[in-house]
Design a protein around this motif. Structure first.
Motif, short mmCIF file in Angstrom:
data_model
loop_
_atom_site.label_atom_id
_atom_site.label_comp_id
_atom_site.label_asym_id
_atom_site.label_seq_id
_atom_site.Cartn_x
_atom_site.Cartn_y
_atom_site.Cartn_z
N HIS A 105 0.85 -1.19 0.00
CA HIS A 105 0.00 0.00 0.00
C HIS A 105 0.88 1.24 0.00
CE1 HIS A 105 -3.13 2.90 0.95
NE2 HIS A 105 -4.03 1.95 0.76
N ALA A 106 0.58 2.15 -0.93
CA ALA A 106 1.42 3.34 -1.11
C ALA A 106 1.49 4.21 0.14
CB ALA A 106 0.91 4.16 -2.29
N LYS A 107 0.47 4.16 0.98
CA LYS A 107 0.42 5.04 2.15
C LYS A 107 0.68 4.31 3.47
CE LYS A 107 -3.14 7.89 2.09
NZ LYS A 107 -4.55 8.34 1.91
N PHE A 108 1.19 3.07 3.40
CA PHE A 108 1.39 2.31 4.63
C PHE A 108 2.34 3.02 5.59
CE2 PHE A 108 3.65 -0.93 7.15
CZ PHE A 108 2.58 -1.36 7.92
N SER A 109 3.34 3.71 5.06
CA SER A 109 4.32 4.39 5.92
C SER A 109 3.66 5.41 6.84
CB SER A 109 5.38 5.09 5.07
OG SER A 109 4.79 6.06 4.21
N GLU A 110 2.47 5.91 6.46
CA GLU A 110 1.76 6.90 7.29
C GLU A 110 1.24 6.31 8.59
OE1 GLU A 110 -1.26 8.86 5.02
OE2 GLU A 110 0.11 9.41 3.39
N VAL A 111 1.06 4.98 8.63
CA VAL A 111 0.52 4.34 9.84
C VAL A 111 1.50 3.35 10.45
CG1 VAL A 111 -1.87 4.61 9.05
CG2 VAL A 111 -0.63 2.50 8.52
N ALA A 112 2.64 3.11 9.81
CA ALA A 112 3.57 2.06 10.24
C ALA A 112 4.09 2.26 11.65
CB ALA A 112 4.73 1.96 9.25
N VAL A 158 0.72 -9.70 10.66
CA VAL A 158 -0.34 -9.22 9.77
C VAL A 158 0.08 -9.59 8.35
CG1 VAL A 158 -1.54 -7.18 8.88
CG2 VAL A 158 -0.99 -7.34 11.32
N ASN A 159 -0.82 -10.21 7.60
CA ASN A 159 -0.47 -10.86 6.34
C ASN A 159 0.15 -9.95 5.29
OD1 ASN A 159 -1.52 -11.81 3.41
ND2 ASN A 159 -1.03 -13.58 4.68
N ASN A 160 -0.33 -8.71 5.17
CA ASN A 160 0.18 -7.84 4.11
C ASN A 160 -0.01 -6.38 4.48
OD1 ASN A 160 -2.54 -6.89 2.82
ND2 ASN A 160 -2.73 -9.13 2.94
N ALA A 161 0.64 -5.50 3.73
CA ALA A 161 0.66 -4.07 4.06
C ALA A 161 -0.69 -3.40 3.87
CB ALA A 161 1.72 -3.36 3.23
N THR A 162 -1.47 -3.85 2.87
CA THR A 162 -2.79 -3.23 2.67
C THR A 162 -3.71 -3.54 3.84
OG1 THR A 162 -2.62 -3.27 0.26
CG2 THR A 162 -4.81 -3.15 1.18
N LEU A 163 -3.70 -4.79 4.30
CA LEU A 163 -4.48 -5.15 5.49
C LEU A 163 -3.99 -4.35 6.69
CD1 LEU A 163 -6.65 -7.08 6.70
CD2 LEU A 163 -4.80 -8.69 7.16
N GLY A 164 -2.67 -4.23 6.84
CA GLY A 164 -2.09 -3.44 7.93
C GLY A 164 -2.47 -1.98 7.85
N TYR A 165 -2.50 -1.43 6.64
CA TYR A 165 -2.86 -0.03 6.48
C TYR A 165 -4.27 0.23 7.00
CZ TYR A 165 -4.04 4.44 4.31
OH TYR A 165 -4.45 5.74 4.11
N PHE A 166 -5.20 -0.65 6.67
CA PHE A 166 -6.58 -0.44 7.12
C PHE A 166 -6.71 -0.67 8.63
CE2 PHE A 166 -7.62 -0.61 2.59
CZ PHE A 166 -8.47 0.49 2.51
N ILE A 167 -5.93 -1.58 9.19
CA ILE A 167 -5.93 -1.74 10.65
C ILE A 167 -5.51 -0.42 11.29
CG2 ILE A 167 -4.72 -2.85 12.57
CD1 ILE A 167 -4.69 -5.43 10.92
N GLY A 168 -4.47 0.20 10.76
CA GLY A 168 -4.01 1.48 11.30
C GLY A 168 -5.04 2.58 11.14
N ARG A 169 -5.70 2.63 9.99
CA ARG A 169 -6.72 3.66 9.76
C ARG A 169 -7.92 3.45 10.68
NH1 ARG A 169 -6.24 8.35 7.81
NH2 ARG A 169 -8.13 8.31 6.56
N VAL A 170 -8.27 2.20 10.93
CA VAL A 170 -9.37 1.91 11.85
C VAL A 170 -9.01 2.39 13.27
CG1 VAL A 170 -10.65 0.05 13.01
CG2 VAL A 170 -10.35 0.01 10.52
N TYR A 171 -7.76 2.12 13.68
CA TYR A 171 -7.31 2.58 15.00
C TYR A 171 -7.45 4.10 15.12
CZ TYR A 171 -4.10 3.92 18.74
OH TYR A 171 -3.56 4.48 19.86
N LEU A 172 -7.00 4.82 14.12
CA LEU A 172 -7.08 6.28 14.16
C LEU A 172 -8.54 6.75 14.19
CD1 LEU A 172 -4.29 7.21 11.57
CD2 LEU A 172 -4.19 7.45 14.07
#
Length: 662
Positions: free
Chosen positions: A321-328, A360-374
């Motif tokens: 995911h192009a924006k994963f670094s924003e939540v990593a 966490v299986n992949n960065a896109t799944l991780g990105y949405f986990i981070g966005r949900v947390y926020l």
């Protein structure tokens, strides 16, 4: 198991053993007619031990009751106070109350509607707008064929047990869950080992098979809650509300149990709308319906509810995911399946580390986990009572790559409020097979490529002779096979000459012989790659989130006189039902005209507010709006200046009327 609770249970067992031993010593002294001073000293020692035991019991009770919000209140007392306030102030009430209501159905009143509207508006801003998603709105009534393809008709079930004498139905896992919780919270005499066993059951409850669930119910002697009659073995009950479409009754349908299927069946048009490009996401907010077996727990388990769902379509070969670094760099409580199976607790984890390690299986799944947390924490959910729990292996659908639930702790325990799942390509493949419409994406190559491709050629003549009217469904199922499934079928046909093959459209398996299909790998030149996208799906239960927000926002504080406790909801202004109130200090025309002027300015600015011109004291008016969670109050006590008061700190500032109007 929590170490504090564990040590307290062991300490209590030690104290109980000491009390029993000292009690035996006292009885022995009395039987032996020992001197009175010796007996008195032994009795004093026994009483001291009983006091120590009572003190440990008190600490253990506090640890297991887990007072929410106000430490002096147990979970049940706290919940009663919150729900009483919510219903009295008309945040929500049971539906059809004058007719004694119907379990699992609730009406939102004015402040509840406002909170819900604000939550959904922020959801739309945080996800749809910021992520440039495509929003759709699909019907609630869904034809049976759609839900047959998705698997809901056959598999959307919960396990139910019946009172063998009265026929009253109960959800089996809830009875076991209630038993374990009751034992843990009210039976302080159970050992630390038994408590650990019960906690492991709670952690792995969704992993229990029907037979295992039934065995546990029998092992613990669980009976019908109302009658104490024996219960039947667990069996599946489909949760969908069935209906018919049109007056003939010939077209069966259901009230949708989720909003996702409307997005999947529209994939082809949405993909075209998006310029035939991946990745992209579609979103939908709408009502869903589930005929719950025994609804309870207020807004947490209802028969009609609001879902907000996202289907993010992505190339299965590239889930970065192009924006994963924003939540990593986000850190929060994560509860991987290994921690659950070993009886441990959730651990504070950096999201980037969880993805890099493969938790966490992949960065896109991780990105949405981070966005949900926020999203949840900005709404006002306490980050210390929020965790992300990974689904256990048997809890997860066979096609899913990975699934996590955002769980929020409230007085009912840990509640699943958001599911974030990598559903692979299952949904689009299922609808492709059932509808005959290819729900696929394309990757065009700059230059033609020579690729080894699996070629499936059904022998329609042989299939027609064998399956007659069902030939088309068998052919489509064979052609829709994935590579792994096709190679397994090829191997079985070569070794045995025939094999079982599941045809979803027929709802059963058939026997395929080696002369009915040819499966081979061939080298061909291609100008593009055609594939079925994978889907990452965050699904939000809005009612559950709102109820947990109510609990996390609620607290009490003493009145100015100190003679009563006042209720307060500390809603962030983002979700508060009313942003401010306007109070003329006293009923004077000149003050009321200033209040009306301020009201008009707030209306123009789009700020929700309410004017209170009742004759009550200013303190009572503050208390009344604090109980609605209004963050600011404007008191008009002159024609030039007004006082603005903040709800939680009760700090006040003076502002000129002209300044406020600007």
């Amino acid at each position: 198991m929590d170490r504090t609770e564990d040590s307290l249970r062991k300490a209590l067992a030690d104290r109980q053993a000491a009390v029993d031993a000292q009690g035996n010593a006292v009885r022995a002294l009395k039987a032996g007619k020992a001197p009175k001073p010796e007996i008195d000293a032994a009795i004093k020692a026994l009483n001291d031990l009983k006091i120590e035991k009572a003190d440990v019991e008190k600490q253990l009770q506090a640890a297991v009751s887990g007072g929410s919000g106000d430490g002096a209140l147990t979970r049940e007392a706290f919940r009663h106070t919150v729900v009483n306030t919510l219903e009295r102030r008309l945040f929500y009430i049971p539906s059809f109350k004058i007719y004694r209501g119907v379990a699992g159905l609730y009406d939102y009143g004015p402040p509840g509607c406002a909170v819900k509207s604000n939550v959904l508006a922020y959801w739309r801003q945080h996800f749809v707008h910021e992520e440039n998603m495509l929003e759709v709105d699909c019907p609630c009534v869904t034809p049976e064929i759609v839900l047959k393809a998705s698997g809901h008709v056959d598999k959307f079930t919960d396990l139910m047990v019946k009172d063998e004498k009265t026929g009253t139905c109960y959800r089996a896992d809830h009875l076991l869950k209630d038993f374990c919780n009751e034992k843990l919270q009210k039976d302080l005499s159970i050992s630390a080992e038994k408590a650990a066993e019960l906690k492991l059951i709670l952690a792995t409850l969704d992993d229990l098979s029907p037979d295992a669930l039934g065995a546990k119910i029998k092992e613990y002697g669980i009976t019908a809650p109302d009658t104490k009659n024996p219960l039947s073995d667990p069996y599946p009950f489909n949760l969908m509300f069935q209906t018919s479409i049109g007056p003939s009754g010939l077209l069966p349908g259901y009230m949708r149990p989720e909003t996702a299927q409307g997005i999947f069946v529209n994939f082809k048009d949405l993909y075209y709308y998006n310029g035939n490009k991946l990745p992209f996401a579609a979103a939908q907010i709408g009502q869903a319906f589930r005929n719950e077996i025994s609804p309870r727990q207020g807004l947490l388990r209802v028969r009609e509810f609001t879902l907000a769902e996202i289907e993010h379509f992505v190339d299965p070969e590239d889930k970065n995911h192009a924006k994963f670094s924003e939540v990593a760099d986000l850190e929060f409580l994560m509860f991987p399946r290994e921690q659950q199976m070993s009886g441990q607790s959730a651990i504070l984890t950096q999201l980037g580390e969880a993805v890099s390690k493969g938790t966490v299986n992949n960065a896109t799944l991780g990105y949405f986990i981070g966005r949900v947390y926020l999203f949840l924490t900005r709404l006002g959910i306490d980050k210390d009572r929020l965790r992300f729990r990974q689904h256990l292996a048997n809890e997860m659908a066979h096609y899913a790559a990975d699934c996590w639930d955002a769980e929020i702790e409230c007085s009912y325990g840990w509640i699943e409020c958001v599911g974030i799942a990598d559903r692979s390509a299952y949904d689009l493949k299922a609808h492709t097979e059932k509808s005959g419409v290819a729900l696929v994406a394309h990757e065009k190559f700059a230059e033609p490529r020579e690729v080894e491709k699996l070629v499936i050629v059904p022998n329609k003549k042989e299939l027609g002779l064998a399956f007659k009217g069902n030939q088309k469904m068998v052919v489509e199922s064979l052609e829709a096979m994935g590579e792994e499934e096709a190679l397994q079928l090829k191997a079985a046909l070569e070794s045995k000459g025939d094999a079982e093959f599941l045809v979803c459209a027929m709802g059963k398996s058939v026997i395929i012989k080696d002369n009915m299909v040819k499966i081979s790998k061939q080298k061909i030149r291609e100008n593009q790659r055609v594939f079925t996208p994978s889907v990452i799906e965050p699904s939000f239960g809005i009612g559950r989130i709102i109820y947990c927000l109510f609990e996390h926002s609620f607290y009490t504080r003493p009145s100015k006189a100190g003679d009563e406790q006042l209720n307060v909801f500390r809603f962030p202004p983002l979700v508060a039902p009313i942003k401010c109130t306007v109070f003329p200090l006293i009923q004077k025309p000149e003050y009321e005209s200033v209040a009306q002027l301020i009201s008009r300015s707030l209306t123009v600015a789009g700020v929700s507010h309410k004017i209170d011109i009742t004759g009550n004291t200013i303190g009572k008016r503050y208390a009344r709006t604090d109980e609605l969670g209004v963050p600011f109050a404007i008191t008009v006590d002159s024609q030039v200046d007004v006082t603005i008061r903040e709800r939680d700190s009760k700090d006040q500032v003076r502002v000129s009327v002209g300044e406020g109007g600007n």
